[in-house]
Design an enzyme around this catalytic site. Structure first.
Site, PDB file in Angstrom:
ATOM      1  N   ARG A  23      47.180  45.547  45.661  1.00  0.00           N
ATOM      2  CA  ARG A  23      46.849  44.709  44.505  1.00  0.00           C
ATOM      3  C   ARG A  23      47.058  45.532  43.234  1.00  0.00           C
ATOM      4  NH1 ARG A  23      41.736  42.805  46.155  1.00  0.00           N
ATOM      5  NH2 ARG A  23      42.865  41.131  47.165  1.00  0.00           N
ATOM      6  N   ASN A  87      34.203  48.401  46.269  1.00  0.00           N
ATOM      7  CA  ASN A  87      35.237  48.683  47.266  1.00  0.00           C
ATOM      8  C   ASN A  87      35.018  50.068  47.848  1.00  0.00           C
ATOM      9  OD1 ASN A  87      37.179  46.385  46.748  1.00  0.00           O
ATOM     10  ND2 ASN A  87      37.125  47.290  44.711  1.00  0.00           N
TER      11      ASN A  87
END
Length: 177
Positions: A23, A87
């Site tokens: 991403r 994350n």
């Protein structure tokens, strides 16, 4: 590599353990850079997925990256309060192209009411086997989940209500220049 300054814009790129791009966030505004950490903000930031899909972030979010810890933190500022998406990831590296890290699938979500959830355990196990995460990486990530939960429980760093207020206010000041 020259560190970005307050008000500069950088690109953020996450990768998977096998080296594939996962991403990309374009135009994250830098709020603070130290020797070990970068604090930034995304607000209506263009995000590109590895399959080419594109979308734009909906709300302002303070982002925190560190060179020591195996996680990064996104504090999303919403009408009902601040929620967090964390994350489990490698410490970041910064080059001329972007701030880069490896995303290791596990995530911790903290809702505005304080509820915590560990997410994507199945995805982590699947990728751990498919991409051959080492025993060392597995251990480091599990230890960093413990550190992250301690930070959440004790409102350390980005989990302090004052932290989000300070950095969001600074963003608004920089944006109005």
């Amino acid at each position: 590599m020259k560190l970005p300054k307050e008000g500069d814009f950088i690109t953020i790129q996450s990768y998977k353990h096998n080296g594939e791009i996962h991403r990309t966030w374009r135009d994250t505004m830098v709020l603070k850079t130290t020797e070990h950490a970068i604090i930034g903000v995304n607000n209506h930031t263009l995000v590109t997925e590895n399959d080419g899909r594109r979308w734009v972030t909906r709300e302002p979010a303070i982002v925190y990256f560190h060179k020591k810890y195996w996680f990064n933190i996104i504090a999303m500022i919403r009408e009902n309060g601040v929620s967090y998406y964390c994350n489990l990831a490698s410490p970041y590296v910064l080059d001329k192209e972007a701030l880069k890290y490896i995303d290791y699938d596990l995530d911790v979500k903290v809702f505005a009411d304080g509820e915590k959830k560990l997410l994507d355990v199945d995805e982590y196990e699947r990728h751990r086997r498919a991409m051959n995460y080492s025993a060392d990486i597995d251990f480091i990530l599990k230890e960093n989940v413990k550190i992250l939960v301690d930070w959440i429980n004790n409102q350390r760093g980005p989990f302090s209500p004052a932290y989000v207020n300070i950095w969001y206010k600074r963003y608004l000041e920089l944006r109005s220049r």
